[in-house]
Scaffold this motif. Sequence first.
Motif, PDB file in Angstrom:
ATOM      1  N   ALA A 172       0.829  -1.214   0.000  1.00 10.78           N
ATOM      2  CA  ALA A 172       0.000   0.000   0.000  1.00 10.78           C
ATOM      3  C   ALA A 172       0.857   1.256   0.000  1.00 10.78           C
ATOM      4  CB  ALA A 172      -0.937  -0.014   1.202  1.00 10.78           C
ATOM      5  N   ALA A 173       1.966   1.233   0.742  1.00 10.51           N
ATOM      6  CA  ALA A 173       2.844   2.400   0.770  1.00 10.51           C
ATOM      7  C   ALA A 173       3.399   2.693  -0.621  1.00 10.51           C
ATOM      8  CB  ALA A 173       3.979   2.182   1.764  1.00 10.51           C
ATOM      9  N   GLY A 174       3.754   1.637  -1.340  1.00  7.79           N
ATOM     10  CA  GLY A 174       4.251   1.821  -2.695  1.00  7.79           C
ATOM     11  C   GLY A 174       3.197   2.401  -3.616  1.00  7.79           C
ATOM     12  N   TYR A 175       1.962   1.920  -3.471  1.00 11.90           N
ATOM     13  CA  TYR A 175       0.860   2.460  -4.289  1.00 11.90           C
ATOM     14  C   TYR A 175       0.668   3.944  -4.012  1.00 11.90           C
ATOM     15  CZ  TYR A 175      -3.801   3.127  -6.264  1.00 11.90           C
ATOM     16  OH  TYR A 175      -4.867   3.597  -6.996  1.00 11.90           O
ATOM     17  N   HIS A 176       0.542   4.298  -2.749  1.00 14.84           N
ATOM     18  CA  HIS A 176       0.268   5.697  -2.412  1.00 14.84           C
ATOM     19  C   HIS A 176       1.451   6.604  -2.757  1.00 14.84           C
ATOM     20  CE1 HIS A 176      -3.631   4.934  -0.726  1.00 14.84           C
ATOM     21  NE2 HIS A 176      -3.146   3.983   0.049  1.00 14.84           N
ATOM     22  N   ARG A 177       2.645   6.063  -2.721  1.00 16.42           N
ATOM     23  CA  ARG A 177       3.806   6.856  -3.120  1.00 16.42           C
ATOM     24  C   ARG A 177       3.729   7.215  -4.611  1.00 16.42           C
ATOM     25  NH1 ARG A 177       7.134   4.027  -0.716  1.00 16.42           N
ATOM     26  NH2 ARG A 177       7.704   2.576  -2.372  1.00 16.42           N
ATOM     27  N   VAL A 178       3.306   6.248  -5.435  1.00 15.67           N
ATOM     28  CA  VAL A 178       3.140   6.521  -6.863  1.00 15.67           C
ATOM     29  C   VAL A 178       2.095   7.616  -7.081  1.00 15.67           C
ATOM     30  CG1 VAL A 178       2.307   5.553  -9.051  1.00 15.67           C
ATOM     31  CG2 VAL A 178       3.909   4.255  -7.639  1.00 15.67           C
ATOM     32  N   ILE A 179       0.976   7.538  -6.366  1.00 12.30           N
ATOM     33  CA  ILE A 179      -0.070   8.559  -6.518  1.00 12.30           C
ATOM     34  C   ILE A 179       0.468   9.927  -6.108  1.00 12.30           C
ATOM     35  CG2 ILE A 179      -2.403   9.251  -5.871  1.00 12.30           C
ATOM     36  CD1 ILE A 179      -2.151   6.600  -7.494  1.00 12.30           C
ATOM     37  N   GLU A 180       1.171   9.995  -4.998  1.00 14.81           N
ATOM     38  CA  GLU A 180       1.730  11.269  -4.530  1.00 14.81           C
ATOM     39  C   GLU A 180       2.717  11.834  -5.540  1.00 14.81           C
ATOM     40  OE1 GLU A 180       3.384  10.233  -0.785  1.00 14.81           O
ATOM     41  OE2 GLU A 180       1.419   9.981   0.197  1.00 14.81           O
ATOM     42  N   GLU A 181       3.526  10.972  -6.133  1.00 18.00           N
ATOM     43  CA  GLU A 181       4.502  11.437  -7.115  1.00 18.00           C
ATOM     44  C   GLU A 181       3.824  11.914  -8.391  1.00 18.00           C
ATOM     45  OE1 GLU A 181       7.182   8.158  -7.424  1.00 18.00           O
ATOM     46  OE2 GLU A 181       8.189   8.611  -5.517  1.00 18.00           O
ATOM     47  N   LEU A 182       2.748  11.237  -8.792  1.00 13.03           N
ATOM     48  CA  LEU A 182       1.986  11.708  -9.948  1.00 13.03           C
ATOM     49  C   LEU A 182       1.380  13.082  -9.676  1.00 13.03           C
ATOM     50  CD1 LEU A 182       0.120   8.463 -11.092  1.00 13.03           C
ATOM     51  CD2 LEU A 182       1.740   9.803 -12.459  1.00 13.03           C
TER      52      LEU A 182
END
Length: 365
Positions: free
Chosen positions: A194-204
């Motif tokens: 989940a942390a990896g998923y949310h990190r991608v969203i934040e970076e986008l």
Amino acid sequence: MGVEEEYLLVTPEGRPTAVAPTVLWHAAQEDSAEPTSPDEPGGDLEKEFKREQVETSTHPRTDLGELLDEIRAGRERTSAFARLAGAEIAALGTAPQEVESTVVPDKRAQEIRARFAMTAKDQLTCGCHVHVEVADDEEGVVILDHLRRWTPVLLALSANSPAWQGGHSGYASYRSQVWGRWPTAGPTAPFGDAAGYHRVIEELLATETILDDGMVYFDARLSARYPTVEVRVADVCLDAADAALQAALVRGLAETAVRGDSDLPQPRAELLRAATWRAAHSGLSGNLVRPTTGTPAPAADVVAELVRHVGKALADAGDLEWVQRHVATVLRRGNGAIQQQAWRAEGADDDEVVRRAIARTTAPH
């Protein structure tokens, strides 16, 4: 699980028509007279990006038969409101005719139109989104990372948009090609957790390329509205039962992922993108890329492999026999793209294709 469907709004003669505000107004009158529980998601008729389309959704269901009944009821209900506005609904991924579509009078939609120019201008496309409930984001990412290799097969089963702007596109699902122009659309790499998923969203979001997290248009994502995984790869299906098939297969994939019933290696995103393109191009009419080997195989064989992959989960849910029977039906009669092409072969022009689609959209079986 639940299903969201987008429909074209068309005249009785079969031409796209920009009457979504009127259709939604009629729906709002009924909803105000018979209010539903705000705690239960689904069951609403909602605006989409263009005034030539609307979206409907089911309530969360565990029983596949009940879900199919509600999909059909939602189509009938939407059709009734469309007729009050002098229109009909057609479950087509794209309009066959050349059409200048219009963005809804909404501040966010207008901002998207201004920023994304031709990409937004061309977005009169209709999809089918399947939601499956998850315990939390960690479980959701396990499901996302598991099912990503199978999303091209889901697209091939649903492909229902062979025409574009007055001509044959050469694709079974040209909707997916038009949709793929958005900066976040398409398949993704594995997220891991989940942390990896949310990190991608934040970076986008940090790139300031998209307006907000509502513009995360991955083929499969964690829903921003509900505690679900949302699989968005499919065209809207011409036949209601095909939409229910999408839901059954997605739930089967989710359950298979949670059980840890597969340890297949993850394909690279580049290979998954190629497999998705191939599914969009040929649908069920040619070869697909086999998710387990990365090599081509007849579409029917790849679909059968998907059913076997989720067979235990389908059986435990009581869905296996229905899924096997309906997959056989789809392979025999074809997806929406094949049916549209058959109508063309019989001499149907653009408007006649839409008129036949109107009848199929609300057909009882």
